[in-house]
Design an enzyme around this catalytic site. Structure first.
Site, PDB file in Angstrom:
ATOM      1  N   THR A  76       0.826  -1.209   0.000  1.00 11.86           N
ATOM      2  CA  THR A  76       0.000   0.000   0.000  1.00 11.86           C
ATOM      3  C   THR A  76       0.861   1.259   0.000  1.00 11.86           C
ATOM      4  O   THR A  76       0.636   2.170  -0.804  1.00 11.86           O
ATOM      5  CB  THR A  76      -0.885   0.023   1.277  1.00 11.86           C
ATOM      6  OG1 THR A  76      -1.214  -1.306   1.640  1.00 11.86           O
ATOM      7  CG2 THR A  76      -2.129   0.856   1.080  1.00 11.86           C
ATOM      8  N   THR A  77       1.829   1.304   0.913  1.00 15.23           N
ATOM      9  CA  THR A  77       2.666   2.503   1.065  1.00 15.23           C
ATOM     10  C   THR A  77       3.416   2.779  -0.238  1.00 15.23           C
ATOM     11  O   THR A  77       3.500   3.921  -0.699  1.00 15.23           O
ATOM     12  CB  THR A  77       3.681   2.272   2.206  1.00 15.23           C
ATOM     13  OG1 THR A  77       2.997   1.661   3.294  1.00 15.23           O
ATOM     14  CG2 THR A  77       4.328   3.545   2.644  1.00 15.23           C
ATOM     15  N   HIS A 158      -7.820   0.168   4.026  1.00 16.76           N
ATOM     16  CA  HIS A 158      -7.747  -1.285   3.886  1.00 16.76           C
ATOM     17  C   HIS A 158      -9.151  -1.887   3.894  1.00 16.76           C
ATOM     18  O   HIS A 158      -9.306  -3.108   3.980  1.00 16.76           O
ATOM     19  CB  HIS A 158      -6.920  -1.891   5.022  1.00 16.76           C
ATOM     20  CG  HIS A 158      -5.468  -1.531   4.962  1.00 16.76           C
ATOM     21  ND1 HIS A 158      -4.748  -1.599   3.794  1.00 16.76           N
ATOM     22  CD2 HIS A 158      -4.608  -1.090   5.913  1.00 16.76           C
ATOM     23  CE1 HIS A 158      -3.496  -1.228   4.031  1.00 16.76           C
ATOM     24  NE2 HIS A 158      -3.382  -0.908   5.301  1.00 16.76           N
ATOM     25  N   LEU A 276      11.476   5.189  -5.691  1.00 18.55           N
ATOM     26  CA  LEU A 276      10.562   4.198  -5.101  1.00 18.55           C
ATOM     27  C   LEU A 276      11.269   2.910  -4.687  1.00 18.55           C
ATOM     28  O   LEU A 276      10.613   1.973  -4.208  1.00 18.55           O
ATOM     29  CB  LEU A 276       9.454   3.843  -6.105  1.00 18.55           C
ATOM     30  CG  LEU A 276       8.466   4.956  -6.471  1.00 18.55           C
ATOM     31  CD1 LEU A 276       7.598   4.534  -7.646  1.00 18.55           C
ATOM     32  CD2 LEU A 276       7.583   5.318  -5.272  1.00 18.55           C
ATOM     33  N   GLY A 309      10.795  -6.001   1.621  1.00 10.81           N
ATOM     34  CA  GLY A 309      10.446  -5.527   0.292  1.00 10.81           C
ATOM     35  C   GLY A 309      10.745  -6.521  -0.820  1.00 10.81           C
ATOM     36  O   GLY A 309      11.162  -6.133  -1.915  1.00 10.81           O
TER      37      GLY A 309
END
Ligand code: A3P
Length: 349
Positions: A76-77, A158, A276, A309
């Site tokens: 999401t972030t 969410h 990113l 990640g």
């Protein structure tokens, strides 16, 4: 589309049986009252959701709102920052200056802050007016924050589509991101240990069993995903996969740009992908939830909000029994649907 119907079923709620709730609260020490199941799918949420459900479902939405929605820990972030940067013509200075939590009110976070925990946080931060103000900011009801802020608004949630305003997709844009539930559950386990509003104190296997038995926040997981998947052809919905972002971020950036009617050069896209990257995210105070750490809402020593990640890390956590359970659970839930994770396309057909 089911989620677009204006019905009241969405807000029907039942308390989770007191004995079961009591047992669950031994593991989730941030909750002090209990839990509810909402709507026909029985979405599992904290008891405080009762206070906010109607405000959220009936909140006024605006044509230029952009919602980033997901089951927690699905990227999401990452998606929020990507979407915000594209929508704001790659304004690095502004992204740097304003924390993501301020740029994106978290619609239902306040229901996760039990009054007992709020009192604790207030007491612990009482030496600083600045921190108390920050605490008020992050724990205020999302709908109240959103009513005040100017357009265009960015919203993190969410909640599944069926608990959001029924006209959402016909009015605003939604970017939904999904991730392999086995990686989701590992990541969420660590977050539930990290964040005191959840305060999970059990082991991973117990946690996994709560997750697949729908005894965990925002579950049932597959219903959540399928509701969004069923809307994927709506022109205001963009459906992304975490694994695709990992595999080929520039292509996902181009998809988001197209969705938001923006055009960028290849150099601009390459620079955004660098911004990113997980390495940069870990050091980017604007996106790594430093505010929560500063307020003492995160427990020191646990793994961070921006963690590994990577896709596929679940293998280090699952024993043979859990792997088999996962295969069965995924197969059962995907049977009769056309939903497929692209990275598993050859396995679950
Ligand atoms: P892991 O815990 O598996 O590392 P959410 O934002 O929905 O809470 O999702 C969090 C997950 O996304 C975490 O997964 C986090 O590390 C990962 N994530 C966050 N930023 C990322 C990035 N820039 N690149 C890859 N993964 C990222």
């Amino acid at each position: 589309m089911a989620s677009q119907k204006n019905n009241n079923f969405a807000l029907e709620m039942k308390d989770v049986e007191p004995e079961l709730a009591k047992e669950l609260m031994k593991y989730f020490t941030g909750e002090h009252t209990g839990f509810v199941r909402v709507g026909p799918k029985g979405y599992f949420l904290p008891h405080k959701y009762r206070q906010e459900a109607a405000n959220i479902y009936n909140m006024p939405i605006r044509p230029d709102d952009i919602f980033v929605a997901s089951y927690p820990r699905s990227g999401t972030t990452w998606t929020q920052e990507l979407v915000w940067m594209v929508a704001n013509d790659l304004d690095y200075a502004k992204s740097d200056a304003i924390p993501l939590t301020e740029r994106y009110p978290f619609l239902e976070f306040s229901v996760y802050v039990h009054p007992v925990m709020k009192e604790r946080f207030t007491e612990e931060n009482s030496d600083s007016d600045r921190k108390l103000k920050l605490l008020e900011q992050v724990t205020e009801a999302g709908t109240e924050q959103l009513a005040r802020i100017p357009s265009p608004r960015f919203v993190k949630t969410h909640l599944p589509m069926s608990l959001l305003p029924p006209k959402l997709l016909d009015t605003s844009k939604v970017v939904y991101v999904a991730r392999d539930p086995r990686d989701v559950v590992v990541s969420f386990y660590h977050l539930n240990r990290l964040i005191r509003t959840q305060g999970y104190i059990g082991d991973f296997k117990t946690y996994w069993n709560f997750f697949i038995k729908d005894l965990h926040h925002w579950t049932p997981y597959f219903e959540h995903i399928k509701e969004a998947w069923d809307c994927r052809h709506h022109p205001n919905m963009l459906f992304l996969f975490y694994e695709e972002l990992c595999r080929d971020l520039p292509t996902s950036v181009r998809r988001v740009a197209k969705f938001l009617n923006k055009q960028f050069s290849e150099e601009q896209i390459a620079k955004l992908c660098e911004h990113l990257s997980i390495e940069n995210f870990k050091n980017n105070k604007s996106v790594n939830y430093d505010v929560m750490r500063e307020l003492g809402i995160l427990i020191p020593g646990e793994q961070g909000f921006i963690r590994k990640g990577k896709a596929g890390g679940w293998r280090d956590y699952f024993d043979e029994e859990m792997m088999q359970q996962a295969d069965r659970w995924m197969e059962e839930n995907l049977q009769g649907t056309d939903f497929r994770f692209p990275h598993l396309a050859d396995k679950l057909v």
